[in-house]
Design a protein around this motif. Structure first.
Motif, PDB file in Angstrom:
ATOM      1  N   VAL A 135       0.850  -1.180   0.000  1.00 29.86           N
ATOM      2  CA  VAL A 135       0.000   0.000   0.000  1.00 29.86           C
ATOM      3  C   VAL A 135       0.894   1.241   0.000  1.00 29.86           C
ATOM      4  CG1 VAL A 135      -1.779   1.272   1.261  1.00 29.86           C
ATOM      5  CG2 VAL A 135      -1.766  -1.243   1.289  1.00 29.86           C
ATOM      6  N   MET A 136       0.544   2.201  -0.838  1.00 30.50           N
ATOM      7  CA  MET A 136       1.334   3.423  -0.930  1.00 30.50           C
ATOM      8  C   MET A 136       0.874   4.421   0.135  1.00 30.50           C
ATOM      9  SD  MET A 136       2.096   5.855  -4.258  1.00 30.50           S
ATOM     10  CE  MET A 136       1.398   4.621  -5.289  1.00 30.50           C
ATOM     11  N   TRP A 137       1.836   5.012   0.820  1.00 34.86           N
ATOM     12  CA  TRP A 137       1.558   6.082   1.785  1.00 34.86           C
ATOM     13  C   TRP A 137       1.507   7.387   0.997  1.00 34.86           C
ATOM     14  CZ3 TRP A 137       0.023   7.165   6.533  1.00 34.86           C
ATOM     15  CH2 TRP A 137       0.349   8.394   7.101  1.00 34.86           C
ATOM     16  N   LYS A 138       0.340   7.943   0.905  1.00 30.64           N
ATOM     17  CA  LYS A 138       0.122   9.161   0.125  1.00 30.64           C
ATOM     18  C   LYS A 138       0.568   8.943  -1.323  1.00 30.64           C
ATOM     19  CE  LYS A 138       0.414  12.112   4.170  1.00 30.64           C
ATOM     20  NZ  LYS A 138       1.049  13.285   4.770  1.00 30.64           N
ATOM     21  N   LEU A 139       1.001   9.993  -2.000  1.00 31.70           N
ATOM     22  CA  LEU A 139       1.476   9.882  -3.380  1.00 31.70           C
ATOM     23  C   LEU A 139       2.999   9.836  -3.392  1.00 31.70           C
ATOM     24  CD1 LEU A 139      -0.859  12.454  -5.141  1.00 31.70           C
ATOM     25  CD2 LEU A 139      -0.979   9.960  -5.261  1.00 31.70           C
ATOM     26  N   PRO A 140       3.605   9.375  -4.482  1.00 26.29           N
ATOM     27  CA  PRO A 140       5.068   9.468  -4.580  1.00 26.29           C
ATOM     28  C   PRO A 140       5.487  10.925  -4.382  1.00 26.29           C
ATOM     29  CG  PRO A 140       4.214   8.100  -6.338  1.00 26.29           C
ATOM     30  CD  PRO A 140       3.019   8.726  -5.656  1.00 26.29           C
ATOM     31  N   MET A 141       6.673  11.118  -3.845  1.00 23.43           N
ATOM     32  CA  MET A 141       7.126  12.457  -3.470  1.00 23.43           C
ATOM     33  C   MET A 141       7.830  13.144  -4.637  1.00 23.43           C
ATOM     34  SD  MET A 141       8.239  11.625   0.439  1.00 23.43           S
ATOM     35  CE  MET A 141       8.282  13.338   0.953  1.00 23.43           C
ATOM     36  N   TYR A 142       7.051  13.399  -5.712  1.00 19.72           N
ATOM     37  CA  TYR A 142       7.578  14.056  -6.900  1.00 19.72           C
ATOM     38  C   TYR A 142       8.162  15.416  -6.546  1.00 19.72           C
ATOM     39  CZ  TYR A 142       4.869  10.542  -9.355  1.00 19.72           C
ATOM     40  OH  TYR A 142       4.348   9.359  -9.785  1.00 19.72           O
ATOM     41  N   GLY A 143       9.328  15.713  -7.056  1.00 18.23           N
ATOM     42  CA  GLY A 143       9.951  17.007  -6.821  1.00 18.23           C
ATOM     43  C   GLY A 143      10.628  17.142  -5.476  1.00 18.23           C
ATOM     44  N   CYS A 144      10.629  16.108  -4.678  1.00 18.36           N
ATOM     45  CA  CYS A 144      11.260  16.163  -3.358  1.00 18.36           C
ATOM     46  C   CYS A 144      12.774  16.323  -3.516  1.00 18.36           C
ATOM     47  CB  CYS A 144      10.950  14.884  -2.586  1.00 18.36           C
ATOM     48  SG  CYS A 144      11.766  14.787  -0.986  1.00 18.36           S
ATOM     49  N   THR A 145      13.344  17.247  -2.753  1.00 20.78           N
ATOM     50  CA  THR A 145      14.791  17.461  -2.793  1.00 20.78           C
ATOM     51  C   THR A 145      15.410  17.420  -1.402  1.00 20.78           C
ATOM     52  OG1 THR A 145      14.474  19.856  -2.674  1.00 20.78           O
ATOM     53  CG2 THR A 145      14.662  18.880  -4.885  1.00 20.78           C
ATOM     54  N   ASN A 146      14.601  17.167  -0.390  1.00 19.36           N
ATOM     55  CA  ASN A 146      15.063  17.228   0.981  1.00 19.36           C
ATOM     56  C   ASN A 146      14.816  15.892   1.684  1.00 19.36           C
ATOM     57  OD1 ASN A 146      15.527  17.789   3.678  1.00 19.36           O
ATOM     58  ND2 ASN A 146      14.492  19.770   3.626  1.00 19.36           N
TER      59      ASN A 146
END
Length: 157
Positions: free
Chosen positions: A92-103
């Motif tokens: 199961v995915m927790w929320k959506l993939p973290m697109y654009g995450c840099t931190n």
């Protein structure tokens, strides 16, 4: 002179190099699952590796009954004609993939939130390549406290 029954490499410093792997209850997951739980600093380094490669972090979770890739399971799919298929592959995915995450701190915060919301589940971070459209890496960041798998330090005798 008494003979020893144990196999030895002849070096005292290698006393644990000839251990036997326990075959029962010794289930593993992906990368690093054979190690003791990772610290926040170690998780941050792995997440930074994902980010450095341009991969999108995604947090997934699953309870113990469904976390292990277990062969054919409920689908009865003949994997001899469909190589690489296992039931329970997808979590199961927790929320959506973290697109654009840099931190890395953002990923750690979401891992902690997932673990707090689902304390009896395994939690992992996966890294997805948006160009190749594949998962390139994944690793456990949390294990349930009541897991039936062998303790990490008790996997060999």
């Amino acid at each position: 002179v008494a003979k020893t029954v144990a196999v030895s490499t002849g070096k005292v410093t290698n006393a644990k190099s000839m251990m036997v792997w326990k075959p029962h209850g010794n289930k593993m997951f992906e990368t690093f699952s054979f190690l003791p739980p990772l610290s926040d600093a170690e998780i941050s380094k792995q997440v930074q590796y994902l980010l450095n490669n341009g991969w999108t972090p995604c947090i997934e979770f699953e309870d113990e009954a469904h976390a292990y890739a277990d062969g054919h399971g409920w689908s009865n799919l003949d994997s001899s004609i469909n190589a690489g298929y296992y039931d329970n592959r997808y979590w199961v995915m927790w929320k959506l993939p973290m697109y654009g995450c840099t931190n890395t701190d953002e990923v750690l915060a979401e891992c902690k939130a997932c673990k707090a919301a689902f304390p009896n589940c395994y939690v992992r971070v996966a890294g997805f390549d948006n160009i190749k459209q594949v998962q390139c890496a994944s690793f456990l960041v949390a294990r349930p406290p009541t897991g039936a798998a062998c303790a990490v330090d008790a996997r060999q005798v």
